[in-house]
Write a protein that holds these residues in place. Structure first.
Motif, PDB file in Angstrom:
ATOM      1  N   GLU A  86       0.839  -1.196   0.000  1.00 25.16           N
ATOM      2  CA  GLU A  86       0.000   0.000   0.000  1.00 25.16           C
ATOM      3  C   GLU A  86       0.878   1.252   0.000  1.00 25.16           C
ATOM      4  OE1 GLU A  86      -3.953   1.616   2.318  1.00 25.16           O
ATOM      5  OE2 GLU A  86      -2.969  -0.205   3.025  1.00 25.16           O
ATOM      6  N   THR A  87       0.520   2.210  -0.840  1.00 25.43           N
ATOM      7  CA  THR A  87       1.333   3.412  -0.985  1.00 25.43           C
ATOM      8  C   THR A  87       0.499   4.674  -0.805  1.00 25.43           C
ATOM      9  OG1 THR A  87       0.984   3.488  -3.375  1.00 25.43           O
ATOM     10  CG2 THR A  87       2.941   2.296  -2.598  1.00 25.43           C
ATOM     11  N   ILE A  88       1.224   5.767  -0.600  1.00 22.02           N
ATOM     12  CA  ILE A  88       0.672   7.116  -0.641  1.00 22.02           C
ATOM     13  C   ILE A  88       1.263   7.741  -1.891  1.00 22.02           C
ATOM     14  CG2 ILE A  88       0.600   9.364   0.489  1.00 22.02           C
ATOM     15  CD1 ILE A  88       1.155   7.900   3.139  1.00 22.02           C
ATOM     16  N   GLU A  89       0.471   8.514  -2.615  1.00 22.14           N
ATOM     17  CA  GLU A  89       0.988   9.104  -3.847  1.00 22.14           C
ATOM     18  C   GLU A  89       0.687  10.586  -3.922  1.00 22.14           C
ATOM     19  OE1 GLU A  89      -2.313   8.371  -7.269  1.00 22.14           O
ATOM     20  OE2 GLU A  89      -1.132   6.593  -6.722  1.00 22.14           O
ATOM     21  N   VAL A  90       1.445  11.251  -4.756  1.00 18.42           N
ATOM     22  CA  VAL A  90       1.219  12.658  -5.052  1.00 18.42           C
ATOM     23  C   VAL A  90       1.512  12.883  -6.532  1.00 18.42           C
ATOM     24  CG1 VAL A  90       3.537  13.448  -4.412  1.00 18.42           C
ATOM     25  CG2 VAL A  90       1.641  15.037  -4.263  1.00 18.42           C
ATOM     26  N   SER A  91       0.659  13.654  -7.176  1.00 14.55           N
ATOM     27  CA  SER A  91       0.859  14.026  -8.581  1.00 14.55           C
ATOM     28  C   SER A  91       1.563  15.373  -8.633  1.00 14.55           C
ATOM     29  CB  SER A  91      -0.483  14.159  -9.304  1.00 14.55           C
ATOM     30  OG  SER A  91      -1.150  12.931  -9.314  1.00 14.55           O
ATOM     31  N   TYR A  92       2.359  15.556  -9.670  1.00 16.91           N
ATOM     32  CA  TYR A  92       3.026  16.843  -9.850  1.00 16.91           C
ATOM     33  C   TYR A  92       3.187  17.116 -11.337  1.00 16.91           C
ATOM     34  CZ  TYR A  92       7.399  14.258 -10.627  1.00 16.91           C
ATOM     35  OH  TYR A  92       8.370  13.424 -11.109  1.00 16.91           O
ATOM     36  N   SER A  93       3.350  18.388 -11.662  1.00 11.06           N
ATOM     37  CA  SER A  93       3.446  18.810 -13.058  1.00 11.06           C
ATOM     38  C   SER A  93       4.876  18.731 -13.554  1.00 11.06           C
ATOM     39  CB  SER A  93       2.951  20.248 -13.211  1.00 11.06           C
ATOM     40  OG  SER A  93       1.587  20.312 -12.903  1.00 11.06           O
ATOM     41  N   LEU A  94       4.990  18.283 -14.785  1.00  9.90           N
ATOM     42  CA  LEU A  94       6.255  18.289 -15.506  1.00  9.90           C
ATOM     43  C   LEU A  94       6.142  19.310 -16.632  1.00  9.90           C
ATOM     44  CD1 LEU A  94       6.692  14.431 -15.851  1.00  9.90           C
ATOM     45  CD2 LEU A  94       7.993  15.920 -14.363  1.00  9.90           C
ATOM     46  N   GLU A  95       7.221  19.508 -17.342  1.00 13.60           N
ATOM     47  CA  GLU A  95       7.204  20.461 -18.451  1.00 13.60           C
ATOM     48  C   GLU A  95       6.103  20.125 -19.455  1.00 13.60           C
ATOM     49  OE1 GLU A  95      10.341  22.370 -21.670  1.00 13.60           O
ATOM     50  OE2 GLU A  95      11.023  20.830 -20.279  1.00 13.60           O
ATOM     51  N   TYR A  96       5.929  18.833 -19.740  1.00 13.56           N
ATOM     52  CA  TYR A  96       4.906  18.397 -20.694  1.00 13.56           C
ATOM     53  C   TYR A  96       4.055  17.306 -20.069  1.00 13.56           C
ATOM     54  CZ  TYR A  96       7.897  20.832 -23.985  1.00 13.56           C
ATOM     55  OH  TYR A  96       8.646  21.773 -24.622  1.00 13.56           O
ATOM     56  N   GLY A  97       3.217  17.640 -19.111  1.00 11.93           N
ATOM     57  CA  GLY A  97       2.324  16.648 -18.538  1.00 11.93           C
ATOM     58  C   GLY A  97       2.440  16.537 -17.032  1.00 11.93           C
ATOM     59  N   GLU A  98       2.118  15.357 -16.527  1.00 11.34           N
ATOM     60  CA  GLU A  98       2.124  15.082 -15.101  1.00 11.34           C
ATOM     61  C   GLU A  98       2.797  13.761 -14.814  1.00 11.34           C
ATOM     62  OE1 GLU A  98      -1.475  14.947 -12.799  1.00 11.34           O
ATOM     63  OE2 GLU A  98      -1.674  17.103 -12.843  1.00 11.34           O
ATOM     64  N   ASP A  99       3.245  13.606 -13.583  1.00  9.63           N
ATOM     65  CA  ASP A  99       3.794  12.343 -13.132  1.00  9.63           C
ATOM     66  C   ASP A  99       3.307  12.092 -11.717  1.00  9.63           C
ATOM     67  OD1 ASP A  99       5.208   9.983 -13.334  1.00  9.63           O
ATOM     68  OD2 ASP A  99       7.115  10.927 -13.789  1.00  9.63           O
ATOM     69  N   VAL A 100       3.522  10.895 -11.211  1.00  4.82           N
ATOM     70  CA  VAL A 100       3.083  10.516  -9.871  1.00  4.82           C
ATOM     71  C   VAL A 100       4.244   9.869  -9.140  1.00  4.82           C
ATOM     72  CG1 VAL A 100       1.468   9.095  -8.546  1.00  4.82           C
ATOM     73  CG2 VAL A 100       0.706  10.154 -10.680  1.00  4.82           C
ATOM     74  N   LEU A 101       4.444  10.291  -7.892  1.00  2.00           N
ATOM     75  CA  LEU A 101       5.447   9.690  -7.019  1.00  2.00           C
ATOM     76  C   LEU A 101       4.751   8.988  -5.868  1.00  2.00           C
ATOM     77  CD1 LEU A 101       8.060  12.597  -6.775  1.00  2.00           C
ATOM     78  CD2 LEU A 101       8.224  10.521  -8.152  1.00  2.00           C
ATOM     79  N   GLU A 102       5.407   7.931  -5.331  1.00  2.00           N
ATOM     80  CA  GLU A 102       4.816   7.151  -4.248  1.00  2.00           C
ATOM     81  C   GLU A 102       5.855   6.803  -3.181  1.00  2.00           C
ATOM     82  OE1 GLU A 102       1.415   4.411  -6.320  1.00  2.00           O
ATOM     83  OE2 GLU A 102       3.461   3.630  -6.386  1.00  2.00           O
ATOM     84  N   ILE A 103       5.354   6.599  -1.966  1.00  2.00           N
ATOM     85  CA  ILE A 103       6.114   5.963  -0.889  1.00  2.00           C
ATOM     86  C   ILE A 103       5.192   4.941  -0.250  1.00  2.00           C
ATOM     87  CG2 ILE A 103       7.665   7.868  -0.347  1.00  2.00           C
ATOM     88  CD1 ILE A 103       5.856   8.501   2.055  1.00  2.00           C
ATOM     89  N   HIS A 104       5.770   4.003   0.475  1.00  2.00           N
ATOM     90  CA  HIS A 104       4.944   3.057   1.230  1.00  2.00           C
ATOM     91  C   HIS A 104       4.188   3.813   2.318  1.00  2.00           C
ATOM     92  CE1 HIS A 104       7.512  -0.366  -0.320  1.00  2.00           C
ATOM     93  NE2 HIS A 104       6.272  -0.712  -0.609  1.00  2.00           N
ATOM     94  N   LYS A 105       2.963   3.404   2.522  1.00  2.00           N
ATOM     95  CA  LYS A 105       2.064   4.093   3.454  1.00  2.00           C
ATOM     96  C   LYS A 105       2.570   4.074   4.896  1.00  2.00           C
ATOM     97  CE  LYS A 105      -2.752   4.375   4.760  1.00  2.00           C
ATOM     98  NZ  LYS A 105      -4.099   3.880   4.530  1.00  2.00           N
ATOM     99  N   ASP A 106       3.249   3.024   5.288  1.00  2.00           N
ATOM    100  CA  ASP A 106       3.588   2.818   6.698  1.00  2.00           C
ATOM    101  C   ASP A 106       5.038   3.151   7.064  1.00  2.00           C
ATOM    102  OD1 ASP A 106       4.741   0.785   5.251  1.00  2.00           O
ATOM    103  OD2 ASP A 106       3.960  -0.832   6.490  1.00  2.00           O
ATOM    104  N   VAL A 107       5.746   3.907   6.265  1.00  2.00           N
ATOM    105  CA  VAL A 107       7.183   4.087   6.514  1.00  2.00           C
ATOM    106  C   VAL A 107       7.550   5.346   7.296  1.00  2.00           C
ATOM    107  CG1 VAL A 107       7.939   2.687   4.569  1.00  2.00           C
ATOM    108  CG2 VAL A 107       7.582   5.135   4.249  1.00  2.00           C
ATOM    109  N   ILE A 108       6.684   6.324   7.323  1.00  2.00           N
ATOM    110  CA  ILE A 108       6.996   7.572   8.035  1.00  2.00           C
ATOM    111  C   ILE A 108       6.020   7.718   9.196  1.00  2.00           C
ATOM    112  CG2 ILE A 108       7.126  10.086   7.893  1.00  2.00           C
ATOM    113  CD1 ILE A 108       7.948   9.773   4.968  1.00  2.00           C
TER     114      ILE A 108
END
Length: 172
Positions: A86-108
């Motif tokens: 299970e992960t937590i994610e966040v979307s962010y803008s790139l020069e041409y579009g979007e991407d998504v980054l993730e970390i495991h939900k229980d690590v912090i």
């Protein structure tokens, strides 16, 4: 030791007009790699750090040995779909579009004091997304550390709510 002398500049890579800062020439030299890690560790040793967070892939290169030297854990940030569980994610803008980054939900753990480490600060967009991810997971970002900062690009401005430390600066 001047680290700038150990960073290869590759013009027009990955596309015309880009002056790429290649750290592979620095990290292949054991003495300079050790010096770089020690520099970051010395900066952080009295800051009561609970965790180091690093985005793939070059954040891993510096983040893991710094975490080891400080005796704290390391949390990898990956692109969507690269982490099991299970992960937590966040979307962010790139020069041409979007991407998504993730970390495991229980690590912090709630309130953990986190330092984010990466190789280079340019626009700051990816690291802002990583900081948002850490905050979303319950951590407190206490500092952002970079080996290299491209000052004219202005990423520090986007990250103005955080303490930012860079060790090698370029004006391009």
């Amino acid at each position: 030791m001047d680290l700038k002398d150990s960073i290869r500049i590759v013009e027009d890579f990955p596309k015309k007009g880009i002056s790429f800062k290649d750290i592979t020439t620095l990290i292949q030299d054991g003495e300079k790699l050790k010096y770089t890690i020690d520099l970051i560790v010395d900066n952080l040793k009295n800051k009561n750090v609970d965790l180091i967070v690093g985005p793939e892939a070059r954040g891993f290169i510096f983040g893991v040995p710094v975490a080891y030297a400080l005796g704290v854990g390391f949390v990898p940030v990956r692109k969507k779909g690269k982490l099991p569980g299970e992960t937590i994610e966040v979307s962010y803008s790139l020069e041409y579009g979007e991407d998504v980054l993730e970390i495991h939900k229980d690590v912090i753990k709630q309130g953990s004091r986190v330092v984010i480490i990466d190789d280079l600060l340019a626009t700051g967009g990816t690291i802002k997304a990583v900081a948002d991810l850490v905050t979303k997971a319950g951590g407190q970002v206490i500092e952002l550390d970079f080996l290299i900062e491209l000052e004219k690009i202005g990423g520090r401005k986007l990250l103005s709510q955080y303490e930012v430390k860079s060790f090698v600066k370029y004006d391009c």
